[in-house]
Write a protein that holds these residues in place. Sequence first.
Motif: not given
Length: 393
Positions: A348-362
């Motif tokens: 029952l875990q939602l599949r989802q993409p993960i963002l990689l961010v540097d604090g200001r931008m993706v």
Amino acid sequence: MFRWLVIAIGLSVAANPVLAADPIEIGIGYLGRAGVKAKLSLVELPAENDGFAGARLSIEDNNTTGKFLNQHFTLEEVRLKDGEDVAKAAAALAERTGFIIADLSADDLLKAADALRDRGTLLLNAGAIDDRLREQDCRANVIHVAPTRSMLADALAQYLVWKQWKRWLFVVGSHEQDRLYADALRRAATRFGAKIVQERTFEDTGGARRTDSGVTLIQRQMPVFTQQAPAYDVLVAADESEVFASYLPYRTWDPRPVAGSAGLVPTSWHAAQDQWGAIQIQNRFAKLNSRHMTALDMQAWTAARMIGEAASRTKSGDPKAVSAFLKGPDFSIAAFKGRRLTLRDWNLQLRQPILLVDGRMVVSVSPQEGFLHQVSELDTLGGDRPETKCRLQ
């Protein structure tokens, strides 16, 4: 004469709108702890309504659709103070709502889930990222919207390996949550072919760095702590307890990028996300709350939208019907991440993409190109079906 009177009344009813039946009321609770988590950076301190603000925006979205289906959604917030019994609070909230969005620790979430096991109330976990909640401690009445530590770690590792930054200097904090994140990162390194060339522990000895001499102290301490390391491509830090990682970028002995708990950070959402229609939800959220949308806000928004989507598809507010649809093969939800999200039926875990961010931008979005899976590329993030220890109960 009587017959003509009946016909006239019938024509009058047909020509004028009648009062609709009372709408189906669908109550959603929001259960969390009072207070906010401390952060090293003052600009990252969460708002008092962190999470709840996202759920509130989602209620507006649900009611936009609900008015056409004669459904009306409401939201009730309960914040627990130190020492309050989470099981009692969850049971009391369940008397008034059929669904509860939970922003709780792993232990508190399990107490709430077990207290509601026989009530038919559905919990949606928007905060706890512990893998054990989806594995040995999984519960059939809990759907997980927040990603796991292993999903976050795998997302980061895929990008670092894609960049050919395979040699890691690994720095781990001294608290339990740091060690849990470190375990996930070690697993990800092994899984995707990275090598930890050396591991170091940063001991939390206390002390106040927010003093007049704090910057000077940090500027001297971090280079010394990271010197004499074997050749490495990137420093990866596991510091969920917010003790040291934010001080690492630009202060390491060798000029290397930092990732993990600082520098390049994996997250489910970020205020800089502007792809796939995200600007519209970012703008609506900012207008409503006068601040940026956080990962917890987005996780709570998604949880409430999942309930709204299932209620509209089943034309019901019954928790059993909604839960069955969410767990079934026809469920999916759009969440401004470039693809429709679905549930892993084994935990029952939602599949989802993960963002990689540097604090200001993706910087990037995982899963990365080339990391394939026989069912869904999203299942390259976190525990897969063959690995699961979950037995839903």
